[in-house]
Design a protein around this motif. Structure first.
Motif, PDB file in Angstrom:
ATOM      1  N   THR A 404       0.826  -1.204   0.000  1.00 49.54           N
ATOM      2  CA  THR A 404       0.000   0.000   0.000  1.00 49.54           C
ATOM      3  C   THR A 404       0.860   1.253   0.000  1.00 49.54           C
ATOM      4  O   THR A 404       0.629   2.184  -0.786  1.00 49.54           O
ATOM      5  N   VAL A 405       1.856   1.242   0.876  1.00 46.84           N
ATOM      6  CA  VAL A 405       2.694   2.443   0.983  1.00 46.84           C
ATOM      7  C   VAL A 405       3.452   2.700  -0.313  1.00 46.84           C
ATOM      8  O   VAL A 405       3.465   3.826  -0.839  1.00 46.84           O
ATOM      9  N   VAL A 406       4.052   1.642  -0.880  1.00 47.97           N
ATOM     10  CA  VAL A 406       4.846   1.880  -2.089  1.00 47.97           C
ATOM     11  C   VAL A 406       3.934   2.220  -3.254  1.00 47.97           C
ATOM     12  O   VAL A 406       4.290   3.022  -4.112  1.00 47.97           O
ATOM     13  N   PHE A 407       2.735   1.666  -3.255  1.00 49.84           N
ATOM     14  CA  PHE A 407       1.812   2.054  -4.333  1.00 49.84           C
ATOM     15  C   PHE A 407       1.460   3.535  -4.224  1.00 49.84           C
ATOM     16  O   PHE A 407       1.395   4.246  -5.228  1.00 49.84           O
ATOM     17  N   MET A 408       1.229   3.996  -2.975  1.00 50.80           N
ATOM     18  CA  MET A 408       0.917   5.417  -2.802  1.00 50.80           C
ATOM     19  C   MET A 408       2.073   6.286  -3.273  1.00 50.80           C
ATOM     20  O   MET A 408       1.868   7.299  -3.945  1.00 50.80           O
ATOM     21  N   ILE A 409       3.288   5.860  -2.929  1.00 47.94           N
ATOM     22  CA  ILE A 409       4.448   6.641  -3.366  1.00 47.94           C
ATOM     23  C   ILE A 409       4.507   6.708  -4.884  1.00 47.94           C
ATOM     24  O   ILE A 409       4.664   7.782  -5.483  1.00 47.94           O
ATOM     25  N   GLY A 410       4.323   5.530  -5.503  1.00 51.12           N
ATOM     26  CA  GLY A 410       4.379   5.512  -6.966  1.00 51.12           C
ATOM     27  C   GLY A 410       3.276   6.338  -7.592  1.00 51.12           C
ATOM     28  O   GLY A 410       3.501   7.085  -8.545  1.00 51.12           O
ATOM     29  N   ALA A 411       2.058   6.227  -7.044  1.00 49.10           N
ATOM     30  CA  ALA A 411       0.930   6.938  -7.641  1.00 49.10           C
ATOM     31  C   ALA A 411       1.091   8.436  -7.486  1.00 49.10           C
ATOM     32  O   ALA A 411       0.808   9.201  -8.413  1.00 49.10           O
ATOM     33  N   LEU A 412       1.559   8.872  -6.313  1.00 48.98           N
ATOM     34  CA  LEU A 412       1.759  10.308  -6.127  1.00 48.98           C
ATOM     35  C   LEU A 412       2.897  10.811  -7.010  1.00 48.98           C
ATOM     36  O   LEU A 412       2.858  11.933  -7.512  1.00 48.98           O
ATOM     37  N   ALA A 413       3.916   9.967  -7.199  1.00 49.48           N
ATOM     38  CA  ALA A 413       5.026  10.386  -8.051  1.00 49.48           C
ATOM     39  C   ALA A 413       4.570  10.525  -9.489  1.00 49.48           C
ATOM     40  O   ALA A 413       4.930  11.487 -10.174  1.00 49.48           O
ATOM     41  N   ILE A 414       3.769   9.586  -9.971  1.00 51.26           N
ATOM     42  CA  ILE A 414       3.363   9.666 -11.380  1.00 51.26           C
ATOM     43  C   ILE A 414       2.419  10.834 -11.603  1.00 51.26           C
ATOM     44  O   ILE A 414       2.369  11.416 -12.682  1.00 51.26           O
ATOM     45  N   ALA A 415       1.687  11.228 -10.546  1.00 50.60           N
ATOM     46  CA  ALA A 415       0.775  12.353 -10.714  1.00 50.60           C
ATOM     47  C   ALA A 415       1.497  13.685 -10.551  1.00 50.60           C
ATOM     48  O   ALA A 415       0.904  14.729 -10.797  1.00 50.60           O
ATOM     49  N   GLY A 416       2.746  13.663 -10.111  1.00 52.39           N
ATOM     50  CA  GLY A 416       3.498  14.906  -9.988  1.00 52.39           C
ATOM     51  C   GLY A 416       3.178  15.664  -8.719  1.00 52.39           C
ATOM     52  O   GLY A 416       3.048  16.885  -8.739  1.00 52.39           O
ATOM     53  N   ILE A 417       3.055  14.960  -7.612  1.00 50.91           N
ATOM     54  CA  ILE A 417       2.782  15.626  -6.336  1.00 50.91           C
ATOM     55  C   ILE A 417       4.135  15.945  -5.694  1.00 50.91           C
ATOM     56  O   ILE A 417       5.014  15.077  -5.667  1.00 50.91           O
ATOM     57  N   PRO A 418       4.329  17.156  -5.127  1.00 50.82           N
ATOM     58  CA  PRO A 418       5.672  17.650  -4.825  1.00 50.82           C
ATOM     59  C   PRO A 418       6.719  16.781  -4.173  1.00 50.82           C
ATOM     60  O   PRO A 418       7.765  16.656  -4.806  1.00 50.82           O
ATOM     61  N   PRO A 419       6.609  16.157  -3.054  1.00 49.23           N
ATOM     62  CA  PRO A 419       7.892  15.633  -2.561  1.00 49.23           C
ATOM     63  C   PRO A 419       8.466  14.495  -3.396  1.00 49.23           C
ATOM     64  O   PRO A 419       9.580  14.065  -3.132  1.00 49.23           O
ATOM     65  N   PHE A 420       7.763  14.012  -4.373  1.00 48.44           N
ATOM     66  CA  PHE A 420       8.258  12.858  -5.134  1.00 48.44           C
ATOM     67  C   PHE A 420       8.848  13.316  -6.465  1.00 48.44           C
ATOM     68  O   PHE A 420       8.658  14.451  -6.890  1.00 48.44           O
ATOM     69  N   ASN A 421       9.523  12.368  -7.131  1.00 48.54           N
ATOM     70  CA  ASN A 421      10.379  12.797  -8.234  1.00 48.54           C
ATOM     71  C   ASN A 421       9.606  13.226  -9.468  1.00 48.54           C
ATOM     72  O   ASN A 421      10.131  13.977 -10.274  1.00 48.54           O
ATOM     73  N   GLY A 422       8.369  12.745  -9.641  1.00 46.30           N
ATOM     74  CA  GLY A 422       7.626  13.151 -10.826  1.00 46.30           C
ATOM     75  C   GLY A 422       7.422  14.644 -10.892  1.00 46.30           C
ATOM     76  O   GLY A 422       7.378  15.239 -11.972  1.00 46.30           O
ATOM     77  N   PHE A 423       7.327  15.266  -9.711  1.00 43.25           N
ATOM     78  CA  PHE A 423       7.081  16.714  -9.668  1.00 43.25           C
ATOM     79  C   PHE A 423       8.218  17.501 -10.303  1.00 43.25           C
ATOM     80  O   PHE A 423       7.977  18.438 -11.067  1.00 43.25           O
ATOM     81  N   ASP A 424       9.452  17.081  -9.994  1.00 40.87           N
ATOM     82  CA  ASP A 424      10.595  17.868 -10.442  1.00 40.87           C
ATOM     83  C   ASP A 424      10.674  17.944 -11.958  1.00 40.87           C
ATOM     84  O   ASP A 424      10.762  19.013 -12.544  1.00 40.87           O
ATOM     85  N   SER A 425      10.607  16.747 -12.577  1.00 40.94           N
ATOM     86  CA  SER A 425      10.746  16.757 -14.030  1.00 40.94           C
ATOM     87  C   SER A 425       9.532  17.401 -14.676  1.00 40.94           C
ATOM     88  O   SER A 425       9.647  18.112 -15.672  1.00 40.94           O
ATOM     89  N   LYS A 426       8.356  17.185 -14.073  1.00 40.59           N
ATOM     90  CA  LYS A 426       7.180  17.792 -14.692  1.00 40.59           C
ATOM     91  C   LYS A 426       7.231  19.305 -14.569  1.00 40.59           C
ATOM     92  O   LYS A 426       6.830  20.015 -15.497  1.00 40.59           O
ATOM     93  N   LEU A 427       7.752  19.800 -13.438  1.00 39.70           N
ATOM     94  CA  LEU A 427       7.862  21.260 -13.286  1.00 39.70           C
ATOM     95  C   LEU A 427       8.790  21.841 -14.344  1.00 39.70           C
ATOM     96  O   LEU A 427       8.481  22.848 -14.982  1.00 39.70           O
ATOM     97  N   LEU A 428       9.917  21.146 -14.554  1.00 35.32           N
ATOM     98  CA  LEU A 428      10.843  21.623 -15.588  1.00 35.32           C
ATOM     99  C   LEU A 428      10.162  21.652 -16.945  1.00 35.32           C
ATOM    100  O   LEU A 428      10.313  22.606 -17.716  1.00 35.32           O
ATOM    101  N   ILE A 429       9.378  20.593 -17.231  1.00 34.23           N
ATOM    102  CA  ILE A 429       8.718  20.536 -18.540  1.00 34.23           C
ATOM    103  C   ILE A 429       7.681  21.649 -18.653  1.00 34.23           C
ATOM    104  O   ILE A 429       7.621  22.363 -19.655  1.00 34.23           O
ATOM    105  N   TYR A 430       6.870  21.835 -17.608  1.00 35.26           N
ATOM    106  CA  TYR A 430       5.824  22.863 -17.674  1.00 35.26           C
ATOM    107  C   TYR A 430       6.427  24.227 -17.943  1.00 35.26           C
ATOM    108  O   TYR A 430       5.999  24.970 -18.820  1.00 35.26           O
TER     109      TYR A 430
END
Lengths: 519, 281, 119, 119
Positions: A404-430
């Motif tokens: 459950t925990v790792v799924f939440m981490i992955g899901a939040l990362a793919i959605a681009g929620i800040p503390p996870f890595n998806g946010f950083d690259s998506k911010l750069l792209i935006y």
């Protein structure tokens, strides 16, 4: 031995795979240990190269069979006559993705294929898949690239069809190999056109004598569209959900890594093979080429995410998200391609083009981590409930806290929620894409919202709800290897998200510099 | 949709026919790679070499000790491609046995041989069976010849191995039946793996200089290292350095690999039961 | 001049094979179509290697001419690789077709969709 | 270039072009357009004065099964966009010929760009 690292990276998994029928007597645990050791050694070798290659900007060549392997050409002649491996920052970046993904995926798969009778074939094919991806990352020879592309696609097809007792699995493997063969045939045709004009297969040499003629454009078209098809960009993406869904979870993750490597290769061909050369003036219109990539990317993002929203099969949902995330990378790098040879002396490229490319390339790495994690957790879900249908899943959060925990981490990362890595690259792209064209940035943000919505759907229907032990088919606890794979990936996601500066400055930015410098 | 794709096919055809008009004609001296092999007796003649193929034709014989330049390209200059290619064959044998052993199981693993009154396998006529027995040694000998003389005459590991595997194909179609499939599979698989291991270990043996370095060539004829004269010559069997070793390794691998594929496919087509859970799911 | 027809053959084979990949519906026929495509690429490479009045690039008992001309060796080596890869692809596709037939009882791709309902 | 990217991530006020008011305005315009015209385009059987607008539970909901199935999540979204999804589902129907067709179409489109002198 240090100057032999490039060839060791490719041949170690190969020799381990060749010895599998001989070492078949050794027992399952010992064999797994050997394979994990080899994958760890691969990762170690790759990280040994980071200080030299990424931080100091060196380029390492390895000429097969030459008397001095570190030379690009032999003395007296201006072109390479042997196969040359080349490690620059960009191929090292690709290799690191492959290394991390294969290690974690193999750790995960030790738990899932444990009771299977055909697991020795599985590990052999897995090693060959790894060797193929590594070869694709590091080779500097077009035909050699084709050979490794075939290795990875044939082993991928066989592994997609691994669970032959399922009704659709063999047909999914058939689809994968058919699509791959169409792509590789056109790729080889493009290679043949290059050879007909320049008499060589070496990427760097062809780039240095490129004339940007009509035939070069045809070759570029064949090579790049074939790579886009293998990477699964819309509108050539329809095979992606079919094959990813039927494969075992670890193989879905590997196929995703294969798509990432193919995407990296596509970018490498765009810049290092068909980039503006020193001899000919750049007559290929890079703005149009960039817009082709951008259009493919935007279509991928939008169609992928809208189709994912309505799926009820968890693996197909994630496969459509794989298509959608590919769109982000195509968008970021496409903006870079569109502006990098503009007539303004590189002002636009300095202003936002390079940042867009950094975002796109960084997103490849982030996506490889969190998409891998999500595919692996979908494997746990599928194993627990015996079905891929989300309607038949409920309340897994009561049982598997780690999942459950790792799924939440992955899901939040793919959605681009800040503390996870998806946010950083998506911010750069935006940010950078907004300066190029605001509409594209708004579409990208909208897609991100839809991504979050569809992962909320998965989380709601499979992890939340009352505890239902009667629905659980396979209740055995996760093995240590499986847990280790999940935890490593989750830790990497959080670390990359918290300290993006180190990764961007250390690996991504040198990779983009190596990619776009005009030789 | 149908019309659109048909139109697309016509567009592609039109543009590609335009493109081949701009390609240099085969053998056109104005084309980029016009190669003459004017051999010089100098050591490494790097003057006037304009393309990769020109280099191979001028220096291949001297550098690798092989009269057959194609073989020297396959196993020396582009030996890494050949390693990948051998890996592809190994890969496909592994995947095919993985896939087919899910169909072939239980009784299908041990085939009961149907024989006629004289003890010959039923199915094909006796002419085919006896003919196979007579042909088999000749085919095998010819295949082995192709493998061993790979660096001197047309041939090499892949071709010779494929010729030897036609012997297996003859055995399969003339109803000679493998009794214990698992044992046969393990034997062939072992030798296939052995061939590949020899290949890659030979590559690693040159690692003092570089991977797949031809370290045996041209070393005064001690072991496979006889120096051949430049230009037209009858050739020596013990020249070529590591090329004969690699060729033999690949020959063994191809013979065993293709044999496994043929035997397994022929058995799978006759497999009786469909697999468990096939029509459900 | 006639030699351009070799290239015409190459392109025609490629177009025909891709057309049949698009319109044929039997899994085995798709395999055959891809084989034709691969043959066209092989023919393309071997056409690139051709030089008039040349011998094979083998020095054993080659004719002792004043100026020995040979065809290009590397495309031959490459299509050797490509043939083996094509053989591997063909074998794997046929095996997958066999297992698909055992599982589904048909080889028609209109019947074997492999996709259940989307939502 | 060095260092700038980190600054952007850590201190987002540097170099961002971020005009929330403009986005809100665009969003508002879209809302108005969809309110006036979009509903007619997507769902013309919608009627505010009927029971359509009320929540609806069917069947016997007990303690255990009291959860919305995943197929029914975002039902309204799916229903309002069903014309789009009908087209999309037709593309993803598992027909292998269609999959190959799109490759050919993309290649042909890029060829047209080359022919037009754009690429």
């Amino acid at each position: 031995m240090t100057n032999h690292i490039p060839v060791l990276i490719i041949t170690l998994p190969l020799i381990a795979a060749f010895l599998q029928p001989v070492t078949g007597f050794a027992g399952f645990k010992l064999r797994n240990l050997v394979i994990i050791t080899i994958l760890l050694v691969l990762n170690g070798l790759l990280f040994m190269l980071v200080p030299d290659v990424a931080l100091q900007g060196k380029t390492i060549y390895y000429t097969m069979g030459a008397s001095d392997p570190s030379q690009f050409t032999q003395p007296g002649i201006s072109f390479p006559v042997r196969i040359v491996l080349k490690i620059d920052s960009f191929s090292l970046f690709t290799g690191i993705i492959v290394g991390v993904v294969t290690l974690t995926t193999f750790l995960f798969s030790t738990g899932t294929v444990k009771e299977d009778k055909r697991k020795s074939y599985f590990s052999t094919l897995f090693l060959l898949f790894t060797a193929g991806l590594m070869g694709m990352s590091f080779t500097n020879d077009l035909f050699n690239f084709f050979v490794f592309l075939e290795i990875s696609s044939i082993s991928g097809a066989a592994l997609v069809a691994y669970r032959t007792y399922r009704k659709h699995a063999p047909y999914a493997g058939y689809k994968y190999i058919l699509i791959s063969t169409i792509a590789t045939t056109f790729f080889l045709f493009g290679v043949g056109i290059c050879y007909a004009q320049y008499g060589s297969f070496n990427i760097q040499y062809i780039n240095s004598v490129l004339a940007h003629s009509y035939l070069d454009k045809v070759a570029m078209l064949f090579i790049i569209v074939a790579m886009a098809m293998k990477a699964g960009s819309v509108p050539m993406h329809m095979w992606v959900p079919d094959t990813y869904a039927e494969a075992p979870a670890s193989i879905s993750a590997m196929l995703k890594a294969s798509g990432m490597v193919t995407l990296c290769a596509m970018f490498r061909f765009t810049f290092s093979l068909f980039g503006p050369s020193s001899s000919g003036a750049g007559k290929i219109n890079y703005e149009t080429l960039g817009w082709i990539v951008i259009v493919l990317g935007v279509l991928s993002m939008f169609i992928g995410v809208t189709m994912a929203l309505i799926q009820h099969d968890v693996r197909r949902l994630m496969a459509f998200h794989a298509v959608s995330q590919t769109g982000y990378m195509l968008l970021g790098v496409g903006v870079g391609i569109a502006v990098f040879a503009k007539g303004d002396g590189g002002a636009a490229f300095k202003a936002f083009g390079k940042m867009a490319m950094v975002g796109g390339i960084f997103h490849i790495m982030n996506n490889a981590f969190y998409k891998n994690l999500l595919f692996l957790t979908s494997g746990v879900m599928e194993r627990r409930f015996g079905t891929r249908n989300l309607n038949g899943m409920i309340g897994l959060g009561h049982r598997d806290t780690l999942t459950t925990v790792v799924f939440m981490i992955g899901a939040l990362a793919i959605a681009g929620i800040p503390p996870f890595n998806g946010f950083d690259s998506k911010l750069l792209i935006y940010e950078s894409v907004y300066k190029f064209s605001p509409v594209l940035a708004i579409i990208a943000m909208f897609v991100s919202v839809m991504t979050l919505a569809s992962f909320m759907k998965v989380f709601y229907s499979s992890f939340m709800g009352p505890r239902r032990d009667d629905l659980i088919v396979e209740g055995a606890p996760l093995t240590k290897g499986t847990k280790a794979g999940l935890i490593i990936l989750a830790a990497l996601i959080i670390l990359t998200g918290l300290f993006p500066g180190i990764i961007v400055d250390g690996i991504i930015e040198p990779a983009v510099t190596a990619l776009t410098q005009i030789r | 949709m149908k019309l659109v794709s048909l139109l697309a096919m016509f567009i592609i055809a039109g543009f590609m026919f335009t493109g081949i008009g701009k390609l240099h004609l085969p053998g056109d001296p104005a084309g980029n790679s016009n190669v003459f092999s004017q051999r010089s007796s100098e050591k490494t003649d790097t003057a006037n070499i304009s393309t990769m193929d020109d280099y191979y034709l001028r220096n291949g014989q001297m550098e690798t000790g092989s009269n057959n330049i194609v073989t020297s390209v396959v196993f020396d200059y582009r030996g890494f491609d050949t390693l990948g290619e051998a890996a592809v064959l190994f890969l496909v044998v592994t995947s095919i046995s993985m896939l087919l052993f899910s169909i072939i199981k239980g009784k299908d693993l041990e085939e009961t041989v149907l024989t006629d009154s004289d003890g010959f396998p039923a199915g094909m006529t006796r002419i085919v069976s006896i003919g196979t027995v007579l042909m088999l040694p000749i085919i095998m000998a010819f295949g082995a010849y192709l493998v061993i003389h790979g660096h001197l005459s047309p041939g090499g590991g892949f071709q010779g191995g494929a010729v030897m595997a036609t012997g297996t194909a003859l055995l399969v179609i003339s109803s000679f039946v493998v009794r214990n499939l698992q044992k046969t599979y393990k034997l062939f698989s072992f030798f296939e793996s052995l061939g590949l291991t020899v290949f890659i270990v030979t590559g690693f043996a040159g690692m003092g200089i570089s991977f797949l370095h031809n370290f045996l060539a041209n070393n005064d004829g001690s072991f496979l290292g006889k120096v051949i004269p430049l230009g037209t010559n009858p050739g020596f069997l013990n020249s070529g350095g590591i090329l004969p070793i690699l060729s033999t390794a690949v020959g063994i691998e191809v013979f065993c690999g293709i044999s496994i594929i043929l035997v397994l496919l022929s058995r799978a087509l006759n497999a009786r039961g469909s697999q468990k859970g096939g029509h459900k799911c | 001049m006639l030699s351009i027809f070799l290239y015409v053959t190459v392109v025609s084979l490629l177009i025909l094979s891709i057309t049949s990949v698009i319109y044929k519906r039997n899994l085995i026929k798709l395999v055959i179509a891809l084989n034709i495509a691969e043959s066209s690429v092989n023919l393309f490479f071997i056409t690139l290697a051709y030089r008039p009045d040349s011998t094979a690039p083998i020095f054993t008992l080659a004719p002792a001419l004043q100026e020995l001309r040979m065809v290009l060796p590397s495309p031959q080596a490459l299509i050797l690789t490509n043939i083996v890869i094509g053989f591997a692809t063909t074998a794997l596709m046929l095996v997958l077709a066999v297992i698909t037939y055992k599982n589904n009882g048909t080889l028609d791709i209109r019947k074997l969709k492999g996709v259940e309902d989307h939502d | 270039m060095n260092g700038k990217i980190i600054d952007l991530i850590i201190k987002p006020e540097i170099g961002i072009v971020w005009i929330p008011l403009l986005l809100v305005a665009v969003f508002f315009v879209f809302m108005v357009v969809f309110h006036v015209w979009g509903r007619k385009f997507f769902r013309n059987d919608y009627n505010e004065n009927s029971d359509q607008v009320k929540p609806y539970n069917s069947g016997n909901l007990d303690e255990v099964n009291y959860s919305v199935k995943s197929s029914n999540l975002y039902w309204g979204f799916k229903k309002s966009m069903d014309r789009y999804f009908d087209i999309m589902k037709k593309f993803h129907d598992g027909d292998l010929n269609n999959y190959a067709k799109w490759f050919v179409i993309v290649v042909a489109a890029c060829f047209l760009l080359i022919g037009g002198g754009l690429l």
